[in-house]
Design an enzyme around this catalytic site. Sequence first.
Site, PDB file in Angstrom:
ATOM      1  N   ARG A   1      -8.782  12.697  12.012  1.00  0.00           N
ATOM      2  CA  ARG A   1      -7.339  12.502  12.216  1.00  0.00           C
ATOM      3  C   ARG A   1      -6.570  13.820  12.048  1.00  0.00           C
ATOM      4  NH1 ARG A   1      -5.550   7.272   9.043  1.00  0.00           N
ATOM      5  NH2 ARG A   1      -3.703   7.603  10.328  1.00  0.00           N
TER       6      ARG A   1
ATOM      7  N   GLY B   1      -5.071   8.122   5.171  1.00  0.00           N
ATOM      8  CA  GLY B   1      -4.172   9.131   5.737  1.00  0.00           C
ATOM      9  C   GLY B   1      -2.995   9.404   4.814  1.00  0.00           C
TER      10      GLY B   1
ATOM     11  N   LYS C   1      -4.745   6.484  14.671  1.00  0.00           N
ATOM     12  CA  LYS C   1      -4.801   5.744  13.405  1.00  0.00           C
ATOM     13  C   LYS C   1      -6.262   5.694  12.921  1.00  0.00           C
ATOM     14  CE  LYS C   1      -0.451   4.901  12.829  1.00  0.00           C
ATOM     15  NZ  LYS C   1       0.252   5.537  11.709  1.00  0.00           N
TER      16      LYS C   1
ATOM     17  N   LYS D   1       0.834  -1.199   0.000  1.00  0.00           N
ATOM     18  CA  LYS D   1       0.000   0.000   0.000  1.00  0.00           C
ATOM     19  C   LYS D   1       0.878   1.262   0.000  1.00  0.00           C
ATOM     20  CE  LYS D   1      -2.634   0.891   3.845  1.00  0.00           C
ATOM     21  NZ  LYS D   1      -2.642   2.299   4.262  1.00  0.00           N
TER      22      LYS D   1
ATOM     23  N   ASP E   1       1.963  -0.438  12.336  1.00  0.00           N
ATOM     24  CA  ASP E   1       0.766  -1.001  11.695  1.00  0.00           C
ATOM     25  C   ASP E   1       0.504  -2.453  12.109  1.00  0.00           C
ATOM     26  OD1 ASP E   1       0.318   1.356  10.379  1.00  0.00           O
ATOM     27  OD2 ASP E   1       1.226   0.708   8.499  1.00  0.00           O
TER      28      ASP E   1
END
Length: 426
Positions: free
Chosen positions: A121, A93, A340, A21, A313
Amino acid sequence: MQEKISPARRVSGAIRLPGDKSISHRYAMLAAIANGSSRIRNYSGGADCQSTLRAMAALGAGVEPKNGEIVIHGRGLEGLSAPAADLDAGNSGSTIRMLSGILAGQKFTSRIFGDESLSRRPMDRIMKPLAEMGAVIAAREGRFPPLQITGAPLRPIEYTLPVPSAQVKSCVLLAGLYAEGETIVNEPIRSRDHTEIALREFGAGIRVEPRRITLRGRPRLEGRDLAVPSDLSSAAFFMVAALLVPDSDLVIQGVGLNPTRSKLLDFLVSIGARIQILDVAEANGELVGDLRISSAPIRGGRIEGEMTAALIDEIPVLAVLGAASDNGLEIRDASELRVKETDRIDTVARNFERMGIHVEARPDGMLVPGRQHFRAAQFDSFGDHRIAMAFAVAALRADGESIIDNADSAAVSFPQFFSMLRECSS
Ligand code: S3P
């Protein structure tokens, strides 16, 4: 959407996972501001990376899916055009924060928004350096999306990251492409370096010293043929599945093993995992290899400091592994988890509670005691892809069938996750 997960006796086979990603976002953005065309193989099919592609198309880049690849016709550093409508970053994000760096250097004003989760966020972490560079950015309550970015001729800056964040580092570097002179980013805690590697691939002048990156502004970027390695963060769910379920033996092919990401492997091996790395090669400056994981007793341990930043993550799924380990897992220095896609300390703790797993949630981490019983439960992703996948993996070890509510959120990074998990578990 709900997914039902049955306990597994074994996780096995050889699998190949979708493209990384982080790398996909960067290739799409740089290809759009390069000269000529880029061909990107194994581009992530996750919704986040599709948000980036749509945004680049809305800014005038030609985006063409072709035989399972993406071809992007770049417009050059100065060639993007004002979008006809507000840009939609969805849940991503990385899209909003990194693209803001590019938007800051444009001759037009743009607006970029996100979904409900992204709208909560913090964006002040990118607004501050971009304002120092000369861009004018307005945000809801001064720090939340939507952002209105009025581009300007940018000044190069030297910026020291106050939080360890590859998104912020990348935002400043991408803005630095538009600034005359040298933009310098200092990072006290090292974060993933895919932007630095990709910038070099596209032909930018970049110097990387320990904790300090120097980028020469206004380069001519050239379109490239690129192959995206499979996502190590997606592989993490399968690795933990193979470590949780006895008698497992799983091969994951073509995984990105960039050293700023592969601390995951070091950590897993340090707590007892059996992982072999087969066939390492390099593609477009990134390391790629096959991994073989077989079940082994896991001791547990502590994640703190730089390791927390490197594994940020993966922490939800590592917490799941911790509950099955001999000595449990303590996670420190992880207040970033609270901002997150969800507050991941809270969403992990809430799902643990549903399965009868004890956890002590702390402001900046958690303590998960080991040797706990995994009770089948009805989990909620709370709209967070990594929470959906972490608890699907936990469910493989449960004492009966579990349900994941809002399981479709996995598609943010990994649309095929549930079918692939079923394929390799029996
Ligand atoms: C990412 C950086 C990390 C990570 C995110 C992807 C990136 O975020 O959590 O999933 O692609 O640069 P932060 O930069 O906020 O730490």
